[in-house]
Design a protein around this motif. Structure first.
Motif, PDB file in Angstrom:
ATOM      1  N   GLN A 198     -19.606  -3.120  -0.424  1.00  0.00           N
ATOM      2  CA  GLN A 198     -20.367  -4.109   0.180  1.00  0.00           C
ATOM      3  C   GLN A 198     -19.437  -4.556   1.533  1.00  0.00           C
ATOM      4  OE1 GLN A 198     -21.838  -7.578  -2.116  1.00  0.00           O
ATOM      5  NE2 GLN A 198     -21.490  -8.821  -0.103  1.00  0.00           N
ATOM      6  N   LYS A 199     -20.160  -4.661   2.596  1.00  0.00           N
ATOM      7  CA  LYS A 199     -19.419  -5.190   3.816  1.00  0.00           C
ATOM      8  C   LYS A 199     -20.231  -6.306   4.267  1.00  0.00           C
ATOM      9  CE  LYS A 199     -18.581  -0.440   5.186  1.00  0.00           C
ATOM     10  NZ  LYS A 199     -18.578   0.795   6.412  1.00  0.00           N
ATOM     11  N   THR A 200     -19.344  -7.183   5.138  1.00  0.00           N
ATOM     12  CA  THR A 200     -19.709  -8.295   5.979  1.00  0.00           C
ATOM     13  C   THR A 200     -20.482  -7.607   7.176  1.00  0.00           C
ATOM     14  OG1 THR A 200     -17.654  -8.536   7.305  1.00  0.00           O
ATOM     15  CG2 THR A 200     -17.823  -9.657   5.077  1.00  0.00           C
ATOM     16  N   PRO A 201     -21.328  -8.676   7.918  1.00  0.00           N
ATOM     17  CA  PRO A 201     -21.667  -8.147   9.315  1.00  0.00           C
ATOM     18  C   PRO A 201     -20.516  -7.566  10.100  1.00  0.00           C
ATOM     19  CG  PRO A 201     -23.014 -10.191   8.391  1.00  0.00           C
ATOM     20  CD  PRO A 201     -21.687  -9.720   7.472  1.00  0.00           C
ATOM     21  N   ALA A 202     -19.551  -8.467  10.002  1.00  0.00           N
ATOM     22  CA  ALA A 202     -18.287  -7.734  11.216  1.00  0.00           C
ATOM     23  C   ALA A 202     -17.862  -6.861  10.540  1.00  0.00           C
ATOM     24  CB  ALA A 202     -17.248  -9.155  11.217  1.00  0.00           C
ATOM     25  N   GLU A 203     -18.024  -6.310   9.585  1.00  0.00           N
ATOM     26  CA  GLU A 203     -17.288  -5.156   9.070  1.00  0.00           C
ATOM     27  C   GLU A 203     -18.075  -3.950   9.423  1.00  0.00           C
ATOM     28  OE1 GLU A 203     -14.563  -6.749   5.368  1.00  0.00           O
ATOM     29  OE2 GLU A 203     -16.574  -6.060   4.765  1.00  0.00           O
ATOM     30  N   CYS A 204     -19.394  -4.147   9.588  1.00  0.00           N
ATOM     31  CA  CYS A 204     -20.459  -2.912   9.848  1.00  0.00           C
ATOM     32  C   CYS A 204     -20.139  -2.346  11.094  1.00  0.00           C
ATOM     33  CB  CYS A 204     -21.919  -3.374   9.861  1.00  0.00           C
ATOM     34  SG  CYS A 204     -22.338  -4.098   8.018  1.00  0.00           S
TER      35      CYS A 204
ATOM     36  N   ASP B 143     -24.342   1.393   8.457  1.00  0.00           N
ATOM     37  CA  ASP B 143     -23.705   0.444   7.682  1.00  0.00           C
ATOM     38  C   ASP B 143     -24.701  -0.819   7.455  1.00  0.00           C
ATOM     39  OD1 ASP B 143     -21.545   1.737   7.364  1.00  0.00           O
ATOM     40  OD2 ASP B 143     -20.312   0.722   8.928  1.00  0.00           O
TER      41      ASP B 143
ATOM     42  N   GLU C 288     -26.749  -2.728   4.108  1.00  0.00           N
ATOM     43  CA  GLU C 288     -26.470  -4.053   3.951  1.00  0.00           C
ATOM     44  C   GLU C 288     -27.907  -4.710   3.932  1.00  0.00           C
ATOM     45  OE1 GLU C 288     -23.561  -4.904   2.270  1.00  0.00           O
ATOM     46  OE2 GLU C 288     -22.836  -3.189   2.751  1.00  0.00           O
TER      47      GLU C 288
END
Length: 101
Positions: A2-8, A13, A17
């Motif tokens: 799982q990624k946060t929006p900032a990590e996409c 990506d 999510e």
């Protein structure tokens, strides 16, 4: 993972999510539906109607308040919840036999 929006870093990506969240939302709706069905079971012997206006108003107000608290646009979510409520009442009416009356 799982990624946060900032990590996409790519659209793939982001889409992954969003798809994950859409599935989680559907699972929550399915869980909510179980409670709608149970509500009809509880209402039947109590001779309660599917549509209880005070509760409908409360659920709509909750939707608007929750949207505001989360920084979302309340009018949109109140309209979305209105559809959800209408669909839920229709299901309860069916289960309670109110459609047959």
């Amino acid at each position: 993972m799982q990624k946060t929006p900032a990590e996409c870093t790519t659209m793939a990506d982001v889409r992954t999510e969003i798809d994950r969240l859409d599935r989680a939302l559907m699972m929550l709706f399915a869980e909510r539906w179980g409670y709608i069905n149970r509500a009809a079971e509880i209402k039947r012997p109590l001779k309660l109607k599917a549509d209880i206006p005070a509760r409908v108003a409360e659920v709509r107000e909750n939707a608007g308040r929750n949207a505001i608290e989360l920084g979302l646009e309340p009018d949109f979510y109140e309209r979305l919840w209105a559809q959800l409520i209408d669909h839920s009442i229709a299901q309860e009416r069916k289960l309670l036999g109110e459609d047959e009356a």
